[in-house]
Write a protein that holds these residues in place. Sequence first.
Motif, PDB file in Angstrom:
ATOM      1  N   ASP A 107      43.969 -34.242 121.722  1.00 48.95           N
ATOM      2  CA  ASP A 107      43.425 -35.289 120.949  1.00 48.95           C
ATOM      3  C   ASP A 107      42.348 -36.021 121.697  1.00 48.95           C
ATOM      4  O   ASP A 107      41.449 -36.339 121.268  1.00 48.95           O
ATOM      5  CB  ASP A 107      44.358 -36.600 120.780  1.00 48.95           C
ATOM      6  CG  ASP A 107      45.429 -36.337 119.487  1.00 48.95           C
ATOM      7  OD1 ASP A 107      45.096 -35.402 118.682  1.00 48.95           O
ATOM      8  OD2 ASP A 107      46.651 -36.916 119.755  1.00 48.95           O
ATOM      9  N   ASN A 163      39.430 -33.684 121.613  1.00 47.20           N
ATOM     10  CA  ASN A 163      38.710 -33.864 120.156  1.00 47.20           C
ATOM     11  C   ASN A 163      37.777 -35.255 120.569  1.00 47.20           C
ATOM     12  O   ASN A 163      36.887 -35.078 119.976  1.00 47.20           O
ATOM     13  CB  ASN A 163      39.886 -34.083 119.197  1.00 47.20           C
ATOM     14  CG  ASN A 163      40.264 -32.918 118.950  1.00 47.20           C
ATOM     15  OD1 ASN A 163      39.661 -31.775 118.993  1.00 47.20           O
ATOM     16  ND2 ASN A 163      41.655 -32.901 118.351  1.00 47.20           N
ATOM     17  N   GLU A 164      38.473 -36.324 121.098  1.00 45.27           N
ATOM     18  CA  GLU A 164      37.501 -37.362 121.231  1.00 45.27           C
ATOM     19  C   GLU A 164      36.321 -37.195 122.112  1.00 45.27           C
ATOM     20  O   GLU A 164      35.399 -37.718 121.715  1.00 45.27           O
ATOM     21  CB  GLU A 164      38.535 -38.483 121.701  1.00 45.27           C
ATOM     22  CG  GLU A 164      39.451 -39.306 120.766  1.00 45.27           C
ATOM     23  CD  GLU A 164      40.539 -39.928 121.739  1.00 45.27           C
ATOM     24  OE1 GLU A 164      40.121 -40.409 122.635  1.00 45.27           O
ATOM     25  OE2 GLU A 164      41.514 -40.503 120.925  1.00 45.27           O
ATOM     26  N   ARG A 173      33.935 -35.474 120.050  1.00 45.90           N
ATOM     27  CA  ARG A 173      33.068 -36.274 119.331  1.00 45.90           C
ATOM     28  C   ARG A 173      32.116 -36.921 119.909  1.00 45.90           C
ATOM     29  O   ARG A 173      31.041 -37.410 119.276  1.00 45.90           O
ATOM     30  CB  ARG A 173      34.216 -37.188 118.372  1.00 45.90           C
ATOM     31  CG  ARG A 173      34.845 -36.208 117.117  1.00 45.90           C
ATOM     32  CD  ARG A 173      35.665 -37.346 116.399  1.00 45.90           C
ATOM     33  NE  ARG A 173      36.903 -36.567 115.857  1.00 45.90           N
ATOM     34  CZ  ARG A 173      38.228 -36.708 116.333  1.00 45.90           C
ATOM     35  NH1 ARG A 173      38.359 -37.669 117.212  1.00 45.90           N
ATOM     36  NH2 ARG A 173      38.943 -35.824 115.914  1.00 45.90           N
ATOM     37  N   SER A 233      33.481 -32.718 112.973  1.00 42.37           N
ATOM     38  CA  SER A 233      34.871 -33.056 112.350  1.00 42.37           C
ATOM     39  C   SER A 233      35.439 -31.621 113.038  1.00 42.37           C
ATOM     40  O   SER A 233      36.548 -31.029 112.578  1.00 42.37           O
ATOM     41  CB  SER A 233      34.770 -32.653 110.976  1.00 42.37           C
ATOM     42  OG  SER A 233      34.439 -31.377 110.595  1.00 42.37           O
ATOM     43  N   ASP A 264      38.604 -30.098 115.388  1.00 46.36           N
ATOM     44  CA  ASP A 264      39.879 -30.292 115.434  1.00 46.36           C
ATOM     45  C   ASP A 264      40.465 -29.187 116.255  1.00 46.36           C
ATOM     46  O   ASP A 264      40.371 -28.150 115.781  1.00 46.36           O
ATOM     47  CB  ASP A 264      40.549 -30.473 114.327  1.00 46.36           C
ATOM     48  CG  ASP A 264      42.114 -31.150 114.564  1.00 46.36           C
ATOM     49  OD1 ASP A 264      42.146 -31.496 115.746  1.00 46.36           O
ATOM     50  OD2 ASP A 264      42.990 -31.086 113.807  1.00 46.36           O
ATOM     51  N   LYS A 300      43.519 -28.620 117.655  1.00 51.37           N
ATOM     52  CA  LYS A 300      44.553 -28.198 117.051  1.00 51.37           C
ATOM     53  C   LYS A 300      44.678 -27.173 115.900  1.00 51.37           C
ATOM     54  O   LYS A 300      45.478 -26.179 116.045  1.00 51.37           O
ATOM     55  CB  LYS A 300      45.517 -29.391 116.635  1.00 51.37           C
ATOM     56  CG  LYS A 300      46.310 -30.061 117.620  1.00 51.37           C
ATOM     57  CD  LYS A 300      47.161 -31.027 116.983  1.00 51.37           C
ATOM     58  CE  LYS A 300      47.869 -32.057 118.197  1.00 51.37           C
ATOM     59  NZ  LYS A 300      48.659 -32.826 117.573  1.00 51.37           N
ATOM     60  N   GLU A 301      43.536 -27.362 115.229  1.00 50.98           N
ATOM     61  CA  GLU A 301      43.280 -26.070 113.993  1.00 50.98           C
ATOM     62  C   GLU A 301      42.880 -24.999 114.563  1.00 50.98           C
ATOM     63  O   GLU A 301      43.328 -23.766 114.142  1.00 50.98           O
ATOM     64  CB  GLU A 301      42.430 -26.867 112.959  1.00 50.98           C
ATOM     65  CG  GLU A 301      42.969 -27.769 112.020  1.00 50.98           C
ATOM     66  CD  GLU A 301      41.840 -28.349 111.150  1.00 50.98           C
ATOM     67  OE1 GLU A 301      40.842 -27.675 111.130  1.00 50.98           O
ATOM     68  OE2 GLU A 301      42.180 -29.424 110.466  1.00 50.98           O
TER      69      GLU A 301
END
Length: 127
Positions: free
Chosen positions: A57, A60-61, A64, A72, A74, A76-77
């Motif tokens: 996370d 990801n932040e 971003r 968008s 991610d 984890k994907e």
Amino acid sequence: MRPAPKAKVRKARLLVSKVDPWSVLKMAFLLSVALGIVTVVASVVLWTVLDLTGIFDRINELLRDVAGTESSFDLKELISLGQTASFATIVAVVNVVLLTALSMLSAVLYNISSTLVGGIGVTLTDD
């Protein structure tokens, strides 16, 4: 009463002049399978720890913030637990094959070189 005399320490000097390639193959296979299992389990545990601590996370932040809010992305994907376990399994299988083959080759090369130089000297003692 006299104490019993102390036994003399026996020593035996031996040479390892030949290694059986079949026994090296079996032992190397078993040890490399164990290492493969450790590899898969360690990668799954590492992914789980990274997930539970929120590292994914935070990355990801960060992405971003760098790329802007319209991103968008991610992580984890991209790197899911299933993909991590699959990749670790593939690496483990390749390692099993390579380590077994290299160990067998090493045993054969040792046998060839020991015929030239006589082998490795080992001294065994009786404690």
